[in-house]
Scaffold this motif. Sequence first.
Motif, PDB file in Angstrom:
ATOM      1  N   LEU A  50      -4.447  15.062 -12.458  1.00  0.00           N
ATOM      2  CA  LEU A  50      -5.836  15.091 -12.013  1.00  0.00           C
ATOM      3  C   LEU A  50      -6.347  13.674 -11.822  1.00  0.00           C
ATOM      4  O   LEU A  50      -5.933  12.749 -12.523  1.00  0.00           O
ATOM      5  CB  LEU A  50      -6.728  15.805 -13.044  1.00  0.00           C
ATOM      6  CG  LEU A  50      -6.394  17.253 -13.395  1.00  0.00           C
ATOM      7  CD1 LEU A  50      -7.305  17.746 -14.514  1.00  0.00           C
ATOM      8  CD2 LEU A  50      -6.513  18.154 -12.173  1.00  0.00           C
ATOM      9  N   SER A  51      -7.300  13.509 -10.882  1.00  0.00           N
ATOM     10  CA  SER A  51      -7.956  12.224 -10.657  1.00  0.00           C
ATOM     11  C   SER A  51      -9.346  12.246 -11.283  1.00  0.00           C
ATOM     12  O   SER A  51      -9.791  13.262 -11.842  1.00  0.00           O
ATOM     13  CB  SER A  51      -8.078  11.949  -9.155  1.00  0.00           C
ATOM     14  OG  SER A  51      -8.977  12.876  -8.561  1.00  0.00           O
ATOM     15  N   ASN A  52     -10.046  11.116 -11.153  1.00  0.00           N
ATOM     16  CA  ASN A  52     -11.384  10.972 -11.725  1.00  0.00           C
ATOM     17  C   ASN A  52     -12.335  12.060 -11.231  1.00  0.00           C
ATOM     18  O   ASN A  52     -12.983  12.755 -12.023  1.00  0.00           O
ATOM     19  CB  ASN A  52     -11.922   9.581 -11.385  1.00  0.00           C
ATOM     20  CG  ASN A  52     -13.300   9.339 -11.977  1.00  0.00           C
ATOM     21  OD1 ASN A  52     -13.682   9.970 -12.950  1.00  0.00           O
ATOM     22  ND2 ASN A  52     -14.047   8.431 -11.387  1.00  0.00           N
ATOM     23  N   PHE A  53     -12.436  12.231  -9.903  1.00  0.00           N
ATOM     24  CA  PHE A  53     -13.341  13.240  -9.354  1.00  0.00           C
ATOM     25  C   PHE A  53     -12.893  14.659  -9.711  1.00  0.00           C
ATOM     26  O   PHE A  53     -13.721  15.573  -9.809  1.00  0.00           O
ATOM     27  CB  PHE A  53     -13.457  13.091  -7.834  1.00  0.00           C
ATOM     28  CG  PHE A  53     -14.304  11.921  -7.409  1.00  0.00           C
ATOM     29  CD1 PHE A  53     -15.390  11.517  -8.159  1.00  0.00           C
ATOM     30  CD2 PHE A  53     -14.008  11.210  -6.251  1.00  0.00           C
ATOM     31  CE1 PHE A  53     -16.176  10.438  -7.774  1.00  0.00           C
ATOM     32  CE2 PHE A  53     -14.782  10.127  -5.851  1.00  0.00           C
ATOM     33  CZ  PHE A  53     -15.868   9.740  -6.615  1.00  0.00           C
ATOM     34  N   SER A  54     -11.591  14.845  -9.895  1.00  0.00           N
ATOM     35  CA  SER A  54     -11.101  16.167 -10.299  1.00  0.00           C
ATOM     36  C   SER A  54     -11.546  16.491 -11.723  1.00  0.00           C
ATOM     37  O   SER A  54     -11.980  17.611 -12.009  1.00  0.00           O
ATOM     38  CB  SER A  54      -9.573  16.214 -10.205  1.00  0.00           C
ATOM     39  OG  SER A  54      -9.138  15.889  -8.908  1.00  0.00           O
ATOM     40  N   VAL A  55     -11.429  15.506 -12.624  1.00  0.00           N
ATOM     41  CA  VAL A  55     -11.900  15.707 -13.998  1.00  0.00           C
ATOM     42  C   VAL A  55     -13.403  15.954 -13.997  1.00  0.00           C
ATOM     43  O   VAL A  55     -13.916  16.794 -14.740  1.00  0.00           O
ATOM     44  CB  VAL A  55     -11.544  14.484 -14.871  1.00  0.00           C
ATOM     45  CG1 VAL A  55     -12.166  14.615 -16.267  1.00  0.00           C
ATOM     46  CG2 VAL A  55     -10.033  14.331 -14.978  1.00  0.00           C
ATOM     47  N   LEU A  68       2.011  12.359 -21.908  1.00  0.00           N
ATOM     48  CA  LEU A  68       0.621  12.159 -21.485  1.00  0.00           C
ATOM     49  C   LEU A  68       0.482  10.783 -20.853  1.00  0.00           C
ATOM     50  O   LEU A  68       0.796   9.772 -21.488  1.00  0.00           O
ATOM     51  CB  LEU A  68      -0.314  12.289 -22.683  1.00  0.00           C
ATOM     52  CG  LEU A  68      -1.801  11.979 -22.445  1.00  0.00           C
ATOM     53  CD1 LEU A  68      -2.407  12.955 -21.447  1.00  0.00           C
ATOM     54  CD2 LEU A  68      -2.577  12.019 -23.765  1.00  0.00           C
ATOM     55  N   PHE A  69       0.036  10.748 -19.599  1.00  0.00           N
ATOM     56  CA  PHE A  69      -0.163   9.497 -18.879  1.00  0.00           C
ATOM     57  C   PHE A  69      -1.624   9.407 -18.442  1.00  0.00           C
ATOM     58  O   PHE A  69      -2.139  10.312 -17.784  1.00  0.00           O
ATOM     59  CB  PHE A  69       0.758   9.420 -17.654  1.00  0.00           C
ATOM     60  CG  PHE A  69       2.214   9.600 -17.980  1.00  0.00           C
ATOM     61  CD1 PHE A  69       2.982   8.538 -18.428  1.00  0.00           C
ATOM     62  CD2 PHE A  69       2.819  10.839 -17.846  1.00  0.00           C
ATOM     63  CE1 PHE A  69       4.315   8.703 -18.735  1.00  0.00           C
ATOM     64  CE2 PHE A  69       4.164  11.021 -18.159  1.00  0.00           C
ATOM     65  CZ  PHE A  69       4.916   9.952 -18.609  1.00  0.00           C
ATOM     66  N   VAL A 109       1.065  15.897 -18.582  1.00  0.00           N
ATOM     67  CA  VAL A 109      -0.292  15.744 -18.040  1.00  0.00           C
ATOM     68  C   VAL A 109      -0.481  14.311 -17.580  1.00  0.00           C
ATOM     69  O   VAL A 109      -0.188  13.369 -18.325  1.00  0.00           O
ATOM     70  CB  VAL A 109      -1.360  16.103 -19.100  1.00  0.00           C
ATOM     71  CG1 VAL A 109      -2.762  15.756 -18.591  1.00  0.00           C
ATOM     72  CG2 VAL A 109      -1.294  17.590 -19.451  1.00  0.00           C
ATOM     73  N   GLU A 110      -0.980  14.150 -16.336  1.00  0.00           N
ATOM     74  CA  GLU A 110      -1.282  12.832 -15.773  1.00  0.00           C
ATOM     75  C   GLU A 110      -2.749  12.805 -15.356  1.00  0.00           C
ATOM     76  O   GLU A 110      -3.188  13.640 -14.566  1.00  0.00           O
ATOM     77  CB  GLU A 110      -0.400  12.548 -14.554  1.00  0.00           C
ATOM     78  CG  GLU A 110       1.087  12.601 -14.836  1.00  0.00           C
ATOM     79  CD  GLU A 110       1.920  12.465 -13.576  1.00  0.00           C
ATOM     80  OE1 GLU A 110       1.399  11.932 -12.575  1.00  0.00           O
ATOM     81  OE2 GLU A 110       3.082  12.904 -13.590  1.00  0.00           O
ATOM     82  N   LEU A 111      -3.509  11.863 -15.904  1.00  0.00           N
ATOM     83  CA  LEU A 111      -4.936  11.729 -15.609  1.00  0.00           C
ATOM     84  C   LEU A 111      -5.170  10.325 -15.066  1.00  0.00           C
ATOM     85  O   LEU A 111      -4.928   9.342 -15.762  1.00  0.00           O
ATOM     86  CB  LEU A 111      -5.769  11.961 -16.871  1.00  0.00           C
ATOM     87  CG  LEU A 111      -5.515  13.287 -17.605  1.00  0.00           C
ATOM     88  CD1 LEU A 111      -6.200  13.294 -18.958  1.00  0.00           C
ATOM     89  CD2 LEU A 111      -5.989  14.462 -16.757  1.00  0.00           C
ATOM     90  N   LEU A 123       3.870  16.050 -28.876  1.00  0.00           N
ATOM     91  CA  LEU A 123       3.657  14.877 -28.025  1.00  0.00           C
ATOM     92  C   LEU A 123       4.649  13.762 -28.386  1.00  0.00           C
ATOM     93  O   LEU A 123       4.696  13.305 -29.522  1.00  0.00           O
ATOM     94  CB  LEU A 123       2.223  14.376 -28.178  1.00  0.00           C
ATOM     95  CG  LEU A 123       1.725  13.356 -27.151  1.00  0.00           C
ATOM     96  CD1 LEU A 123       1.798  13.920 -25.744  1.00  0.00           C
ATOM     97  CD2 LEU A 123       0.294  12.933 -27.478  1.00  0.00           C
ATOM     98  N   LYS A 124       5.437  13.331 -27.366  1.00  0.00           N
ATOM     99  CA  LYS A 124       6.471  12.319 -27.589  1.00  0.00           C
ATOM    100  C   LYS A 124       6.197  10.998 -26.866  1.00  0.00           C
ATOM    101  O   LYS A 124       6.550   9.939 -27.366  1.00  0.00           O
ATOM    102  CB  LYS A 124       7.830  12.857 -27.132  1.00  0.00           C
ATOM    103  CG  LYS A 124       8.318  14.065 -27.908  1.00  0.00           C
ATOM    104  CD  LYS A 124       9.650  14.550 -27.360  1.00  0.00           C
ATOM    105  CE  LYS A 124      10.142  15.766 -28.135  1.00  0.00           C
ATOM    106  NZ  LYS A 124      11.431  16.268 -27.585  1.00  0.00           N
ATOM    107  N   VAL A 125       5.589  11.070 -25.675  1.00  0.00           N
ATOM    108  CA  VAL A 125       5.403   9.873 -24.851  1.00  0.00           C
ATOM    109  C   VAL A 125       3.948   9.791 -24.396  1.00  0.00           C
ATOM    110  O   VAL A 125       3.411  10.752 -23.844  1.00  0.00           O
ATOM    111  CB  VAL A 125       6.325   9.888 -23.608  1.00  0.00           C
ATOM    112  CG1 VAL A 125       6.090   8.651 -22.752  1.00  0.00           C
ATOM    113  CG2 VAL A 125       7.794   9.963 -24.035  1.00  0.00           C
ATOM    114  N   VAL A 126       3.309   8.638 -24.636  1.00  0.00           N
ATOM    115  CA  VAL A 126       1.943   8.398 -24.165  1.00  0.00           C
ATOM    116  C   VAL A 126       1.897   7.031 -23.506  1.00  0.00           C
ATOM    117  O   VAL A 126       2.406   6.047 -24.052  1.00  0.00           O
ATOM    118  CB  VAL A 126       0.917   8.447 -25.326  1.00  0.00           C
ATOM    119  CG1 VAL A 126      -0.481   8.078 -24.817  1.00  0.00           C
ATOM    120  CG2 VAL A 126       0.902   9.828 -25.972  1.00  0.00           C
TER     121      VAL A 126
END
Length: 422
Positions: free
Chosen positions: A270-275, A326-327, A297-299, A357-360
């Motif tokens: 998701l992008s800023n406007f999507s959130v 999580l990115f 999940v990528e934000l 959760l393993k990678v942030v």
Amino acid sequence: MERKINVDRLSNLPWDVLDSILVRIPLKEAVRTSVLSTKWRLKWTGLSQYLIDDRIFPTGLVLDPVGRGDQVAGILHQVQVNHNGPIEKFKFSAYCRLDHSVLLQWIIFLGGRGVNEFLLERFDSPMPFEFPFDQFSCPKLRHLNLFCCTIKLPIVHAFEGFSHLTSLQLTEVSINTETLECLIHKCSVLEKLTLLDLEFGDPIFLKIQNTKLRYLKIISAIGDIILHDNPFLVSVEIRLRIPPIPNILEQDSNLVRIFSSLQGIRRLALSNFSVLFFSNGIIPEKLPCPLHNLTVVELSEVSVDTLKQAMVCLSLIKSAPNLEELFISVARPFTNGKFVTDFLSDKCRFGLYFNRLKVVKVRGVWEMDHAWHFVKFILANSPVLETLTIVSLRDGRFTEEQLAKLDRASERVKILSLTACS
């Protein structure tokens, strides 16, 4: 002494073997085989695949887009005149300005050649052309990419669709809501849908309904999205180009409405406007139906100093009990983010854990103070975390001494604090 006789074994190969060789080299080189002998003069015009890209133009010769377009038109004309077999694939991605009448003739020509892949991806055009759907009957079509055109179906509800189409990409295409909905719905085995910078005139209410769809990517100016009957979606990427239209009824929840149809997704971007779109209406602490399959999940460009956006992000993360990666890329903050800090602190006190959760990775940190609370939150609540990476867009970064003082739920976590140029 016996004289050796030169035998032209290559020219006498079966055509399917020759074709498999010629389609593997750049089209410019295939065209050059026409000088080998009279047998080879027209072989390149009978290929089963044509890839027209910038490699087709002479090296070192600067041509204007129109001149390049004339070269491409000459190639297409030769093929139309001499080709008498099937054409399985056509891809056009080149910096040239091709006359629309030439392009339309070629599209209609391909429609009768059993094309499987029609990929119109990039070219120079001052205005879109109208794609001739009424003359483009391709029963074997599996992949369709369209660029800079207008799509109008003569009678929308009479459109039968493409029964074998599995991948559809529309880029800078002008189309209305009803036509797009019909096109998506009538392609009964469609698995991958990509919509990039569509032209609607006004922000559109986009409805996507297809029972076979697995991959959805939207990067466009969309007013509202309705996802209905898409049970097999596994990857969803939504990056809106414009701020969303606010809900009139505050009790409505875009978050619940959309994600109730996405129970099977594994990847979400998701992008800023999507959130911001998902922050419209009520934001539940956790979705009514958990996203058990969601692992990535990528934000991007998220406003971490905005409480409602932080609540959306956290609601999604909490609703994904099996989240592994999580990115987050962070937009430049405009407030001190105190409400968000207090909000995260409360969540820490109530024992919220991310057990898978393993990678942030957090990129775009402008103010180290803002990131500090998020880092503490992640470290204290992720018992199997393996890697945490913080990329700052300024000179500052966390020191090893600072990081060593933090409580960690995971004993094996590695923390990287980096600085990148903005």
